[in-house]
Design a protein around this motif. Structure first.
Motif, PDB file in Angstrom:
ATOM      1  N   ALA A  93     -26.002 -28.303 -17.645  1.00 46.08           N
ATOM      2  CA  ALA A  93     -25.805 -28.490 -16.207  1.00 46.08           C
ATOM      3  C   ALA A  93     -24.590 -27.745 -15.656  1.00 46.08           C
ATOM      4  CB  ALA A  93     -25.708 -29.983 -15.890  1.00 46.08           C
ATOM      5  N   PRO A  94     -23.420 -27.790 -16.312  1.00 46.79           N
ATOM      6  CA  PRO A  94     -22.252 -27.109 -15.744  1.00 46.79           C
ATOM      7  C   PRO A  94     -22.449 -25.602 -15.573  1.00 46.79           C
ATOM      8  CG  PRO A  94     -21.569 -28.663 -17.436  1.00 46.79           C
ATOM      9  CD  PRO A  94     -23.062 -28.538 -17.533  1.00 46.79           C
ATOM     10  N   ARG A  95     -23.259 -24.975 -16.428  1.00 45.22           N
ATOM     11  CA  ARG A  95     -23.386 -23.516 -16.370  1.00 45.22           C
ATOM     12  C   ARG A  95     -24.575 -23.063 -15.517  1.00 45.22           C
ATOM     13  NH1 ARG A  95     -21.662 -18.831 -18.368  1.00 45.22           N
ATOM     14  NH2 ARG A  95     -20.032 -19.717 -19.665  1.00 45.22           N
ATOM     15  N   ILE A  96     -25.729 -23.714 -15.626  1.00 49.70           N
ATOM     16  CA  ILE A  96     -26.915 -23.214 -14.910  1.00 49.70           C
ATOM     17  C   ILE A  96     -27.608 -24.277 -14.071  1.00 49.70           C
ATOM     18  CG2 ILE A  96     -27.334 -21.419 -16.647  1.00 49.70           C
ATOM     19  CD1 ILE A  96     -29.673 -23.169 -17.694  1.00 49.70           C
ATOM     20  N   GLY A  97     -27.030 -25.457 -13.944  1.00 46.64           N
ATOM     21  CA  GLY A  97     -27.696 -26.538 -13.216  1.00 46.64           C
ATOM     22  C   GLY A  97     -28.073 -26.174 -11.795  1.00 46.64           C
ATOM     23  N   ASP A  98     -27.203 -25.439 -11.106  1.00 48.24           N
ATOM     24  CA  ASP A  98     -27.458 -25.083  -9.707  1.00 48.24           C
ATOM     25  C   ASP A  98     -28.219 -23.767  -9.551  1.00 48.24           C
ATOM     26  OD1 ASP A  98     -26.127 -27.361  -8.854  1.00 48.24           O
ATOM     27  OD2 ASP A  98     -24.183 -26.357  -8.768  1.00 48.24           O
ATOM     28  N   THR A  99     -28.577 -23.137 -10.666  1.00 53.47           N
ATOM     29  CA  THR A  99     -29.271 -21.849 -10.623  1.00 53.47           C
ATOM     30  C   THR A  99     -30.769 -22.045 -10.393  1.00 53.47           C
ATOM     31  OG1 THR A  99     -27.664 -20.946 -12.191  1.00 53.47           O
ATOM     32  CG2 THR A  99     -29.694 -19.699 -11.867  1.00 53.47           C
ATOM     33  N   ARG A 100     -31.330 -21.197  -9.559  1.00 56.33           N
ATOM     34  CA  ARG A 100     -32.781 -21.261  -9.361  1.00 56.33           C
ATOM     35  C   ARG A 100     -33.478 -20.775 -10.635  1.00 56.33           C
ATOM     36  NH1 ARG A 100     -33.939 -18.859  -3.256  1.00 56.33           N
ATOM     37  NH2 ARG A 100     -32.722 -20.433  -2.109  1.00 56.33           N
ATOM     38  N   LEU A 101     -34.592 -21.390 -10.944  1.00 59.12           N
ATOM     39  CA  LEU A 101     -35.344 -20.993 -12.130  1.00 59.12           C
ATOM     40  C   LEU A 101     -35.744 -19.524 -12.078  1.00 59.12           C
ATOM     41  CD1 LEU A 101     -37.652 -24.117 -12.564  1.00 59.12           C
ATOM     42  CD2 LEU A 101     -35.848 -23.399 -14.124  1.00 59.12           C
ATOM     43  N   THR A 102     -36.058 -19.044 -10.879  1.00 61.60           N
ATOM     44  CA  THR A 102     -36.503 -17.656 -10.733  1.00 61.60           C
ATOM     45  C   THR A 102     -35.355 -16.657 -10.812  1.00 61.60           C
ATOM     46  OG1 THR A 102     -36.422 -17.964  -8.325  1.00 61.60           O
ATOM     47  CG2 THR A 102     -38.567 -18.221  -9.422  1.00 61.60           C
ATOM     48  N   SER A 103     -34.105 -17.153 -10.879  1.00 66.05           N
ATOM     49  CA  SER A 103     -32.947 -16.258 -10.928  1.00 66.05           C
ATOM     50  C   SER A 103     -32.281 -16.232 -12.299  1.00 66.05           C
ATOM     51  CB  SER A 103     -31.911 -16.686  -9.875  1.00 66.05           C
ATOM     52  OG  SER A 103     -32.450 -16.636  -8.580  1.00 66.05           O
ATOM     53  N   LEU A 104     -32.816 -16.971 -13.242  1.00 64.05           N
ATOM     54  CA  LEU A 104     -32.192 -17.072 -14.559  1.00 64.05           C
ATOM     55  C   LEU A 104     -32.303 -15.766 -15.334  1.00 64.05           C
ATOM     56  CD1 LEU A 104     -33.333 -20.594 -15.762  1.00 64.05           C
ATOM     57  CD2 LEU A 104     -30.968 -19.858 -15.422  1.00 64.05           C
ATOM     58  N   THR A 105     -31.293 -15.526 -16.147  1.00 64.99           N
ATOM     59  CA  THR A 105     -31.318 -14.394 -17.077  1.00 64.99           C
ATOM     60  C   THR A 105     -31.135 -14.918 -18.496  1.00 64.99           C
ATOM     61  OG1 THR A 105     -28.915 -14.043 -17.014  1.00 64.99           O
ATOM     62  CG2 THR A 105     -30.257 -12.909 -15.338  1.00 64.99           C
ATOM     63  N   GLU A 106     -31.573 -14.130 -19.462  1.00 62.77           N
ATOM     64  CA  GLU A 106     -31.416 -14.538 -20.859  1.00 62.77           C
ATOM     65  C   GLU A 106     -29.946 -14.694 -21.217  1.00 62.77           C
ATOM     66  OE1 GLU A 106     -33.604 -13.060 -24.074  1.00 62.77           O
ATOM     67  OE2 GLU A 106     -35.380 -12.546 -22.907  1.00 62.77           O
TER      68      GLU A 106
END
Length: 362
Positions: A93-106
């Motif tokens: 959650a602290p690193r990617i919790g607020d990130t949109r699923l469509t904006s994630l990178t490996e």
């Protein structure tokens, strides 16, 4: 739409190729670039086509995780989903919790594992986080929220399994000879002494001992049918190999008989007790008797370490690690008499360990 497969190298064509389907339409995407670069390019082409059907491009990881955990709570035990939720709160959650699923990178996902490694977490913990992430993104793909799949997610090479603390032979001698602990500065009998000893002599997991009933014990064999987790919930055990037969050595039977005298014929061998109470009592016993603290689970590791010289098949059966074992396994051993051999072997290795401890004390 979701992509559940990945591009494969077609040797005869000299290219990467992936076949995907959406709304009844099947397409093939390729790349002639060598190595993983080509694989990623072919996958990216497929994803670009599939993503035209993504249902909600604003869905964040945190929003999706709520639904993912709701499913986990329905299909798995509290002992499974609660630690998973804890790892999410701590690392994901602290690193990617607020990130949109469509904006994630490996790389954003890999950074989570790298953070855990940099914080000194064990290889097992990092593998658990990686497993959580893979399971979560699979759920998201199946839900039609993303096509993202972290294909190269990996545990950092420098990660190491946590060092285990086990009882040494001198500690085992103390455990065998001292049945008292300290309470408010006074020596008193430790009501869980037989639990500690049986854990060391059998290699049973903490919850397996708490779930053991007198009706499960017959002819020198304990048939493990249930386990009680740290939340007091009963299950069939940690995994498919958990229900099994444990061959009881002479020392194990002696401790069981002593426990029966202590508590009487209740249904459970260790009635009306929670793991946390035994854990506190065990630490108190260690401190009172000069034993380096180890966890209740590490009493199982103590058994495995001492029993390392048992034939592999015997050891795996006793501790429940065999992948192809029958539910209880005991029946085959009862036929050919190997249960007695296993019991004698276990007794022998503890004789040797205790003898080593006694020589050290002299």
């Amino acid at each position: 739409m979701k992509r559940t497969n990945t591009a494969k190298w077609i040797e005869s064509a000299g290219r990467w190729q992936i076949n995907v389907q959406k709304d009844g339409v099947r397409k093939t995407f390729t790349s002639a670039k060598p190595g993983r670069t080509g694989q990623r390019e072919a996958n990216a082409k497929a994803d670009a086509w599939l993503e035209k059907g993504i249902q909600n491009r604003k869905q964040t990881v945190a929003e999706a995780y709520v639904q993912y955990m709701a499913r986990q709570m329905k299909i798995s035990s509290e002992g499974n989903w609660k630690p998973m939720q804890g790892r999410y709160n701590k690392w994901i959650a602290p690193r990617i919790g607020d990130t949109r699923l469509t904006s994630l990178t490996e790389q954003a996902v890999q950074d989570i594992l790298d953070d855990a490694f940099a914080a000194g977490r064990s290889k097992k913990t990092i593998k658990n986080i990686a497993g959580d992430l893979r399971s979560f993104f699979k759920f998201c793909r199946r839900s039609g929220w993303t096509t993202f799949e972290p294909e190269e997610l990996h545990v950092p090479e420098g990660a190491r399994f946590k060092e285990r603390t086990i009882l040494q032979p001198t500690d085992i001698i103390t455990l065998l000879n001292v049945d008292t602990t300290l309470s408010r500065g006074h020596r008193v009998f430790d009501e869980y002494i037989h639990y500690y000893r049986i854990a060391v002599f059998t290699g049973m997991r903490p919850g397996e001992l708490l779930g053991l009933e007198w009706g499960d014990i017959e002819s020198g064999v304990a048939r493990l049918k249930r386990s009680v987790n740290i939340y007091g919930k009963e299950s069939r055990g940690k995994n498919e190999n958990a229900p099994r037969a444990v061959i009881l050595s002479a020392r194990s039977l002696e401790e069981l008989n002593a426990q029966k005298v202590l508590t009487g014929m209740c249904q459970r061998v260790f009635p009306q007790v929670e793991e946390r109470n035994i854990r506190r009592a065990w630490y108190r016993y260690c401190d009172a008797n000069g034993i380096a603290r180890c966890t209740l689970y590490e009493l199982r590791h103590t058994f495995v370490s001492i029993a390392a010289n048992l034939p592999t098949g015997q050891l795996k059966q006793v501790i429940g690690h065999s992948q192809n074992m029958d539910t209880y396994g005991v029946y085959a051993h009862a036929i050919n008499g190997q249960d007695k051999v296993i019991a004698e072997n276990i007794e022998g290795i503890f004789d040797a360990a205790i003898a080593a401890g006694e020589s050290t004390q002299q």
